[in-house]
Design an enzyme around this catalytic site. Structure first.
Site, PDB file in Angstrom:
ATOM      1  N   ALA A   1     -23.281   0.115  -6.516  1.00 37.33           N
ATOM      2  CA  ALA A   1     -24.482  -0.269  -7.140  1.00 37.33           C
ATOM      3  C   ALA A   1     -25.742   0.301  -6.439  1.00 37.33           C
ATOM      4  CB  ALA A   1     -24.532  -1.842  -6.981  1.00 37.33           C
TER       5      ALA A   1
ATOM      6  N   ASP B   1     -21.547   5.344 -12.007  1.00 37.87           N
ATOM      7  CA  ASP B   1     -20.066   5.401 -12.221  1.00 37.87           C
ATOM      8  C   ASP B   1     -19.636   6.464 -13.125  1.00 37.87           C
ATOM      9  OD1 ASP B   1     -20.208   3.386 -10.113  1.00 37.87           O
ATOM     10  OD2 ASP B   1     -18.753   1.789 -11.509  1.00 37.87           O
TER      11      ASP B   1
ATOM     12  N   GLY C   1      -8.442   0.990  -7.555  1.00 33.30           N
ATOM     13  CA  GLY C   1      -9.542   1.948  -7.848  1.00 33.30           C
ATOM     14  C   GLY C   1     -10.035   1.836  -9.344  1.00 33.30           C
ATOM     15  N   ARG C   2     -11.127   2.745  -9.613  1.00 35.69           N
ATOM     16  CA  ARG C   2     -11.600   2.798 -11.001  1.00 35.69           C
ATOM     17  C   ARG C   2     -11.896   4.406 -11.356  1.00 35.69           C
ATOM     18  NH1 ARG C   2     -16.926   0.957 -10.138  1.00 35.69           N
ATOM     19  NH2 ARG C   2     -16.588   1.200  -7.980  1.00 35.69           N
TER      20      ARG C   2
ATOM     21  N   GLU D   1       0.639  -1.159   0.066  1.00 40.26           N
ATOM     22  CA  GLU D   1      -0.217   0.148   0.003  1.00 40.26           C
ATOM     23  C   GLU D   1       0.962   1.276   0.012  1.00 40.26           C
ATOM     24  OE1 GLU D   1      -3.349   1.305   0.131  1.00 40.26           O
ATOM     25  OE2 GLU D   1      -2.382   2.980   0.466  1.00 40.26           O
TER      26      GLU D   1
ATOM     27  N   HIS E   1     -34.158 -10.001  20.964  1.00 34.03           N
ATOM     28  CA  HIS E   1     -32.791 -10.541  21.871  1.00 34.03           C
ATOM     29  C   HIS E   1     -32.861 -12.191  21.506  1.00 34.03           C
ATOM     30  CE1 HIS E   1     -30.235 -10.942  25.252  1.00 34.03           C
ATOM     31  NE2 HIS E   1     -30.517 -12.179  25.544  1.00 34.03           N
TER      32      HIS E   1
HETATM   33  C1  LIG Z   1     -15.156  -5.977  -9.163  1.00 34.18           C
HETATM   34  C2  LIG Z   1     -16.169  -4.904  -8.760  1.00 34.18           C
HETATM   35  C3  LIG Z   1     -16.967  -5.212  -7.522  1.00 34.18           C
HETATM   36  C4  LIG Z   1     -18.192  -4.402  -7.153  1.00 34.18           C
HETATM   37  N1  LIG Z   1     -18.458  -4.869  -5.918  1.00 34.18           N
HETATM   38  C5  LIG Z   1     -19.712  -3.968  -5.529  1.00 34.18           C
HETATM   39  C6  LIG Z   1     -20.520  -4.232  -4.376  1.00 34.18           C
HETATM   40  O1  LIG Z   1     -20.107  -5.494  -3.635  1.00 34.18           O
HETATM   41  N2  LIG Z   1     -21.663  -3.359  -3.842  1.00 34.18           N
HETATM   42  C7  LIG Z   1     -21.586  -2.180  -4.629  1.00 34.18           C
HETATM   43  O2  LIG Z   1     -22.529  -1.807  -4.145  1.00 34.18           O
HETATM   44  N3  LIG Z   1     -20.985  -2.036  -5.710  1.00 34.18           N
HETATM   45  C8  LIG Z   1     -20.085  -2.731  -6.406  1.00 34.18           C
HETATM   46  N4  LIG Z   1     -19.270  -2.548  -7.302  1.00 34.18           N
HETATM   47  C9  LIG Z   1     -19.640  -1.231  -7.864  1.00 34.18           C
HETATM   48  C10 LIG Z   1     -20.945  -1.337  -8.945  1.00 34.18           C
HETATM   49  O3  LIG Z   1     -20.690  -2.511  -9.875  1.00 34.18           O
HETATM   50  C11 LIG Z   1     -20.733  -0.065  -9.702  1.00 34.18           C
HETATM   51  O4  LIG Z   1     -21.041   1.093  -8.806  1.00 34.18           O
HETATM   52  C12 LIG Z   1     -22.277  -0.150 -10.515  1.00 34.18           C
HETATM   53  O5  LIG Z   1     -22.378  -0.984 -11.322  1.00 34.18           O
HETATM   54  C13 LIG Z   1     -22.313   1.338 -11.287  1.00 34.18           C
HETATM   55  O6  LIG Z   1     -23.587   1.205 -12.085  1.00 34.18           O
HETATM   56  P1  LIG Z   1     -23.738   1.941 -13.425  1.00 34.18           P
HETATM   57  O7  LIG Z   1     -24.828   1.518 -13.870  1.00 34.18           O
HETATM   58  O8  LIG Z   1     -23.303   3.572 -13.411  1.00 34.18           O
HETATM   59  O9  LIG Z   1     -22.434   1.341 -14.406  1.00 34.18           O
HETATM   60  P2  LIG Z   1     -22.271  -0.161 -14.740  1.00 34.18           P
HETATM   61  O10 LIG Z   1     -22.883  -0.894 -13.922  1.00 34.18           O
HETATM   62  O11 LIG Z   1     -20.933  -0.365 -15.209  1.00 34.18           O
HETATM   63  O12 LIG Z   1     -23.341  -0.033 -16.297  1.00 34.18           O
HETATM   64  C14 LIG Z   1     -22.966   0.608 -17.399  1.00 34.18           C
HETATM   65  C15 LIG Z   1     -23.434   0.081 -18.598  1.00 34.18           C
HETATM   66  O13 LIG Z   1     -22.923   0.654 -19.831  1.00 34.18           O
HETATM   67  C16 LIG Z   1     -22.313  -0.038 -20.817  1.00 34.18           C
HETATM   68  N5  LIG Z   1     -21.781   1.246 -21.630  1.00 34.18           N
HETATM   69  C17 LIG Z   1     -20.507   1.666 -21.391  1.00 34.18           C
HETATM   70  N6  LIG Z   1     -20.116   2.339 -22.258  1.00 34.18           N
HETATM   71  C18 LIG Z   1     -21.207   2.555 -23.305  1.00 34.18           C
HETATM   72  C19 LIG Z   1     -21.451   3.010 -24.600  1.00 34.18           C
HETATM   73  N7  LIG Z   1     -20.394   3.900 -25.022  1.00 34.18           N
HETATM   74  N8  LIG Z   1     -22.641   2.713 -25.265  1.00 34.18           N
HETATM   75  C20 LIG Z   1     -23.555   1.910 -24.607  1.00 34.18           C
HETATM   76  N9  LIG Z   1     -23.174   1.292 -23.617  1.00 34.18           N
HETATM   77  C21 LIG Z   1     -22.439   1.544 -22.809  1.00 34.18           C
HETATM   78  C22 LIG Z   1     -21.692  -1.200 -19.959  1.00 34.18           C
HETATM   79  O14 LIG Z   1     -21.380  -1.945 -20.844  1.00 34.18           O
HETATM   80  C23 LIG Z   1     -22.377  -1.168 -18.807  1.00 34.18           C
HETATM   81  O15 LIG Z   1     -23.431  -2.444 -19.006  1.00 34.18           O
HETATM   82  C24 LIG Z   1     -18.335  -3.349  -7.893  1.00 34.18           C
HETATM   83  C25 LIG Z   1     -17.687  -3.116  -8.777  1.00 34.18           C
HETATM   84  C26 LIG Z   1     -16.487  -3.887  -9.372  1.00 34.18           C
HETATM   85  C27 LIG Z   1     -15.631  -3.460 -10.599  1.00 34.18           C
END
Ligand SMILES: Cc1cc2nc3c(=O)[nH]c(=O)nc-3n(C[C@H](O)[C@H](O)[C@H](O)COP(=O)(O)OP(=O)(O)OC[C@H]3O[C@@H](n4cnc5c(N)ncnc54)[C@H](O)[C@@H]3O)c2cc1C
Length: 271
Positions: free
Chosen positions: A117, A109, A69-70, A2, A242
């Site tokens: 999520a 995201d 991170g992402r 880290e 309880h």
């Molecule tokens: C390994 C991992 C584990 C995780 N575990 C958890 C957890 O335990 N609990 C939790 O709360 N969160 C978790 N998360 C975070 C969570 O998955 C995200 O915060 C959540 O999915 C965000 O939702 P979203 O709809 O913004 O994006 P996403 O779920 O990423 O959906 C975005 C969609 O847009 C599509 N897309 C992208 N670009 C384009 C384009 N140009 N045209 C059309 N479609 C496109 C993608 O293919 C995808 O299907 C985790 C993430 C990862 C990577």
């Protein structure tokens, strides 16, 4: 390995050390204050080159899990053509989740907000409301929460103590130690605590931190308390069965009630 001074830097200062201690007990070595320079593939695994205290060394391993991170994936959206403003951390939005083009909204995201999520779903609800309903809603991330599925688990809802203090909110904290809890003792899972962060100005519970083998199961009640801006008094009449870990919510509420009684009589309260 880290880069920072401690692992889990976003986790409550009382909870993170307990997770780190358990990792060490399980045989995991934690190396802090280092910089990873490069990772080379070699026969049977990898060689990770690090710099620590001005010294460069190589650590060999069978596998490498990289978890740094992402960031928002905006590639290919051609946002410039649509006149939608963005920066490295995502699409720029206001509290109603409108982008710089008011008819284009963004959530999940791809914006600079907690990346979970459940948070994405919450934001999507706000977006749909603001697209079609007459009175716009604003996002409130101060009621957001998350669960760290570590061993033991950590649930955080609302503001943790350090964040509340950094924001200049005058808070007191009240904790219940799971070492004295019936359910925790039955389960031989006494490590942990449930902590309320209370705004001293109005008595509102602005944050809850839970460290426990089963902290995830308590996330729902914690989320309700923080989202509804409840006070300790609101919880005093709630009957928690309880022996369950949820009794801790009532125990901390009692503590706050007794502390306020003491204060009225000139004593001290909270930490
Ligand atoms: C390994 C991992 C584990 C995780 N575990 C958890 C957890 O335990 N609990 C939790 O709360 N969160 C978790 N998360 C975070 C969570 O998955 C995200 O915060 C959540 O999915 C965000 O939702 P979203 O709809 O913004 O994006 P996403 O779920 O990423 O959906 C975005 C969609 O847009 C599509 N897309 C992208 N670009 C384009 C384009 N140009 N045209 C059309 N479609 C496109 C993608 O293919 C995808 O299907 C985790 C993430 C990862 C990577």
């Amino acid at each position: 390995m880290e880069r920072g001074e401690r692992i889990l830097k976003h986790v409550d200062e009382d909870a993170a050390p307990a997770v780190q201690k358990r990792m060490i007990e399980r045989g995991i070595t934690i190396d802090l204050n280092l910089s990873i320079e490069r990772i080379d593939e070699k026969e049977g695994g990898f060689a990770v080159t690090i710099t620590q205290n001005g010294e460069t060394k190589t650590i060999e391993s069978e596998k490498v899990l990289l978890a740094t991170g992402r960031i928002a994936n905006l590639d290919g959206l051609n946002l410039d053509a649509a006149g939608v403003a963005y920066e490295r951390h995502g699409v720029t939005v206001n509290a109603m989740l409108q982008s710089s083009q008011p008819h284009i909204f963004a959530c999940g995201d791809c914006i600079d907000a907690p990346r979970f999520a459940h948070t994405a779903s919450y934001e999507a609800g706000i977006v749909v409301h603001n697209m079609f309903a007459p009175h716009p809603q604003k996002v409130d991330f101060d009621k957001n929460g998350w669960v760290l599925f570590s061993d033991p688990q950590v649930t955080q809802v609302g503001l943790d103590e350090a964040t509340a203090r950094k924001r200049g909110i005058d808070v007191s904290t009240y904790s219940y130690d799971y070492a004295v809890d019936a359910r925790a003792q039955i389960d031989k899972a006494e490590t942990g605590f449930l902590k309320f962060v209370v705004d001293n100005d109005n008595g509102i519970i602005v944050g809850i931190t839970i460290l426990s083998e089963d902290a995830a199961s308590l996330a729902g009640e914690a989320a309700l308390i923080v989202a509804r801006r409840l006070h300790a008094m609101d919880l005093l009449g709630v009957i928690h069965p309880h022996p369950t870990l949820s009794e801790a919510f009532g125990k901390v509420a009692q503590q706050i009630f007794f502390a306020s009684m003491m204060q009225k009589r000139g004593g001290s309260h909270g930490k």
